[in-house]
Design a protein around this motif. Structure first.
Motif, PDB file in Angstrom:
ATOM      1  N   LEU A   1      10.997  -1.999  60.996  1.00  0.00           N
ATOM      2  CA  LEU A   1      10.241  -3.027  60.272  1.00  0.00           C
ATOM      3  C   LEU A   1       9.226  -2.450  59.288  1.00  0.00           C
ATOM      4  O   LEU A   1       9.101  -2.971  58.171  1.00  0.00           O
ATOM      5  CB  LEU A   1       9.557  -3.962  61.272  1.00  0.00           C
ATOM      6  CG  LEU A   1      10.482  -4.938  62.007  1.00  0.00           C
ATOM      7  CD1 LEU A   1       9.705  -5.769  63.016  1.00  0.00           C
ATOM      8  CD2 LEU A   1      11.203  -5.847  61.018  1.00  0.00           C
TER       9      LEU A   1
ATOM     10  N   VAL B   1      16.396  -7.318  57.273  1.00  0.00           N
ATOM     11  CA  VAL B   1      15.057  -7.891  57.152  1.00  0.00           C
ATOM     12  C   VAL B   1      14.491  -7.636  55.761  1.00  0.00           C
ATOM     13  O   VAL B   1      13.842  -8.507  55.165  1.00  0.00           O
ATOM     14  CB  VAL B   1      14.121  -7.315  58.234  1.00  0.00           C
ATOM     15  CG1 VAL B   1      12.714  -7.891  58.096  1.00  0.00           C
ATOM     16  CG2 VAL B   1      14.677  -7.612  59.626  1.00  0.00           C
TER      17      VAL B   1
ATOM     18  N   TRP C   1      12.754 -10.235  53.212  1.00  0.00           N
ATOM     19  CA  TRP C   1      11.341  -9.975  52.920  1.00  0.00           C
ATOM     20  C   TRP C   1      11.124  -9.848  51.415  1.00  0.00           C
ATOM     21  O   TRP C   1      10.110 -10.314  50.868  1.00  0.00           O
ATOM     22  CB  TRP C   1      10.912  -8.694  53.631  1.00  0.00           C
ATOM     23  CG  TRP C   1       9.439  -8.618  53.923  1.00  0.00           C
ATOM     24  CD1 TRP C   1       8.416  -9.178  53.234  1.00  0.00           C
ATOM     25  CD2 TRP C   1       8.832  -7.936  55.022  1.00  0.00           C
ATOM     26  NE1 TRP C   1       7.211  -8.896  53.814  1.00  0.00           N
ATOM     27  CE2 TRP C   1       7.443  -8.126  54.921  1.00  0.00           C
ATOM     28  CE3 TRP C   1       9.334  -7.156  56.067  1.00  0.00           C
ATOM     29  CZ2 TRP C   1       6.546  -7.569  55.821  1.00  0.00           C
ATOM     30  CZ3 TRP C   1       8.452  -6.614  56.976  1.00  0.00           C
ATOM     31  CH2 TRP C   1       7.070  -6.815  56.856  1.00  0.00           C
TER      32      TRP C   1
ATOM     33  N   LEU D   1       9.985 -14.535  58.486  1.00  0.00           N
ATOM     34  CA  LEU D   1      10.985 -13.480  58.698  1.00  0.00           C
ATOM     35  C   LEU D   1      11.680 -13.581  60.049  1.00  0.00           C
ATOM     36  O   LEU D   1      12.638 -12.841  60.301  1.00  0.00           O
ATOM     37  CB  LEU D   1      10.316 -12.100  58.600  1.00  0.00           C
ATOM     38  CG  LEU D   1       9.809 -11.654  57.237  1.00  0.00           C
ATOM     39  CD1 LEU D   1       9.062 -10.334  57.360  1.00  0.00           C
ATOM     40  CD2 LEU D   1      10.969 -11.525  56.247  1.00  0.00           C
TER      41      LEU D   1
ATOM     42  N   ALA E   1      15.533 -13.676  60.238  1.00  0.00           N
ATOM     43  CA  ALA E   1      16.138 -12.411  59.818  1.00  0.00           C
ATOM     44  C   ALA E   1      15.949 -11.334  60.881  1.00  0.00           C
ATOM     45  O   ALA E   1      16.866 -10.555  61.169  1.00  0.00           O
ATOM     46  CB  ALA E   1      15.535 -11.950  58.494  1.00  0.00           C
ATOM     47  N   ILE E   2      14.760 -11.288  61.471  1.00  0.00           N
ATOM     48  CA  ILE E   2      14.499 -10.300  62.523  1.00  0.00           C
ATOM     49  C   ILE E   2      15.393 -10.569  63.724  1.00  0.00           C
ATOM     50  O   ILE E   2      15.981  -9.646  64.311  1.00  0.00           O
ATOM     51  CB  ILE E   2      13.014 -10.328  62.928  1.00  0.00           C
ATOM     52  CG1 ILE E   2      12.139  -9.871  61.759  1.00  0.00           C
ATOM     53  CG2 ILE E   2      12.772  -9.450  64.144  1.00  0.00           C
ATOM     54  CD1 ILE E   2      10.647 -10.011  62.015  1.00  0.00           C
TER      55      ILE E   2
END
Length: 527
Positions: free
Chosen positions: A68, A142, A146, A176, A179-180
């Motif tokens: 991340l 991600v 983002w 997010l 997506a995470i």
């Protein structure tokens, strides 16, 4: 468009379902009653399931923690060498798992650079290798979302007095979250079905469902137990694939790529520290491979004997011949995967309702279900076929294409969703046929995604180890299979050959990934 999806779904159904049915018939074909509970109990399935899920969950959490911050850097900041960083981040994901396992066994082993920490024989070796292998999934999945988040919500929160951490926690992370979660489910899937990494680093001390299937079938010749464990694994994979499909539909970019800026002040230290740390993490294993390829014996002299041995036979075939066959086989597999994946993506991108859900599930299953199980099934099938078919060089590309096709579909479906149907209708009203419409409207929009799909299909095919290790013959041995063979034999010469072959695979993979990134020049798009 449903007709376009029949061929790829038929290919996946036959090539994936046939070996599973053949394996089950071989294991339980005598008509006797089968006590699955006893089979699973004898194989210690509960412990295997617990360890498989636990190590996959821990590996996923570790991958998120490391990945991340890198996604944050690439999505928000303009940095020098961003293209090179994306290449470095992506290479581990497409390396053969056997190469990753070898790299970490050397790095963390007794005589390796990190041997003093004594983690080479612990479960940490598996977790770290899984993190290394899967970090690209987090960074790219991600990072792509983002990089497209509308910054106005964050700016509004800051004007109201919220600090950076508060904005991150209350605004950015909730946006997010899909997506995470999607990236985490994919990483969990790969870790739960990992074979080469656990086989090498587990050393028999740690076994997952995947490696125990291999051990029961090949080590103990207990096909019923292996099939019973495969059924447990298929259930786990089906659940994860379903979750991944649901979460994947929720992931959407919400606008044009946000403006990146150069880090200022304290940001420069943070960004620089993240980049330096990730470069160490990702470059250390390949560097160790290169080091041991020219110094295979600890404390021994530097030499290039391992590279000289590339011209000497290993199991009836030289590494150079294996590489030549690997390249040809991967090219054929890529061609098959592109044709089938293009047709499948075309159907799925225009489908809705039940067909879309079922089609996506069927197409994605080979990406996660045990390659060992599939390989065992093909081994059973090929033993009952004429010799000309069983020993055909086309067997390996077909199996590799089965593994690569889901990845092609995963890359092309989002790209095809960007095509405005009104453009197709406008061209069609001018008299263009379906093929001309696709050539003039769809292809210009998806061509970069198509190139990326071809590149990733190629490196996945050339690095496939689990299923290929069962169907390869002396004259159809791929480099990953040859590496596994060399490692199983004693002597520094065989070890040096394995290291040299691993470096050769590393170079080929790096070149292909670099070419993909140059062609795409995307913003860290999804796999």
């Amino acid at each position: 468009m449903a007709a376009a999806g029949i061929l790829p779904l038929l290919f996946v159904g036959v090539m994936f379902g046939w070996p599973l049915v053949a394996l089950a018939r071989r294991a339980f074909g005598d008509g006797a009653s089968v006590d699955f509970v006893s089979l699973l109990d004898d194989a210690n399935a509960v412990h295997l399931l617990w360890f498989t899920v636990a190590q996959a969950a821990a590996s996923t959490a570790l991958t998120l923690v490391v990945g991340l911050p890198v996604a944050w850097v690439l999505a928000n900041f303009e940095i020098r060498g961003a293209l090179a960083l994306r290449v470095i981040v992506t290479i581990p994901f497409v390396l053969p798992t056997v190469v990753v396992g070898v790299a970490f066994s050397v790095l963390l082993g007794e005589h390796g650079p990190l041997g003093r920490f004594d983690i080479g024989s612990s479960v940490w070796a598996i977790l770290l290798a899984h993190m290394f292998f899967n970090i690209a999934v987090v960074v790219r999945t991600v990072g792509s979302v983002w990089g497209q988040l509308d910054p106005r919500a964050e700016q509004a929160a800051r004007t109201l007095g919220a600090g950076r951490w508060h904005v991150l926690r209350t605004v950015t992370l909730p946006a997010l979250a899909p997506a995470i979660a999607s990236a985490a489910s994919v990483v969990f899937l790969f870790c739960a079905t990992s074979f080469g990494i656990v086989l090498i680093l587990g050393g028999g001390r740690y076994n997952t469902l995947e490696t125990e299937i291999y051990r029961q079938a090949i080590g103990f010749f207990k096909l019923p137990a292996a099939v019973a464990l495969s059924m447990v694994q298929i259930i786990v994979v089906a659940v994860v694939v379903a979750v991944s499909a649901v979460l994947g539909r929720r992931v959407r970019g919400v606008g044009a790529p946000r403006r990146r800026h150069r880090p200022q002040g304290a940001q420069r230290l943070v960004v620089g520290g993240i980049i330096a740390a990730i470069l160490v993490v990702l470059l250390a294993p390949p560097a160790v491979l290169v080091w041991r390829s020219v110094r295979p014996t600890v404390g021994g002299s530097w030499n290039v004997d391992g590279y000289r041995a590339l011209a000497e036979p290993v199991n009836g075939q030289t590494p150079w011949e294996a590489m030549q066959y690997s390249l040809v086989s991967a090219l054929w597999a890529t061609l098959i995967a592109l044709v089938l994946g293009l047709l499948g993506a075309l159907a799925l991108s225009r489908a809705s309702g039940v067909f879309a859900g079922v089609g996506t599930g069927v197409a994605m299953l080979p990406l996660g279900v045990s390659a060992v199980t599939v390989g065992l099934g093909y081994l059973v099938i090929l033993t009952s076929m004429p010799r000309e078919v069983a020993t055909s060089p086309a067997v390996v590309p077909a199996v590799q294409a089965l593994i690569a096709t889901p990845l092609v579909i995963r890359i092309l479906v989002p790209a095809m969703a960007l095509v405005d149907p009104r453009l197709r209708q406008a061209v069609a009203t001018l008299g263009a046929g379906p093929l001309r419409v696709w050539w003039t409207v769809d292809l210009p929009i998806i061509k970069r995604a198509l190139c990326a799909a071809a590149g990733f299909a190629f490196v996945i095919a050339i690095g496939e180890f689990g299923a290929t290790s069962f169907v390869a013959r002396p004259d159809t041995t791929t480099v990953p299979v040859l590496i596994g063979t060399a490692l199983s034999r004693p002597g520094s010469g065989n070890f040096g050959t394995a290291m040299a072959c691993s470096v050769m695979m590393l170079v080929v993979t790096a070149l292909v990934v670099a070419l993909i990134e140059v062609v795409r020049r995307d913003e860290g798009g999804e796999f």
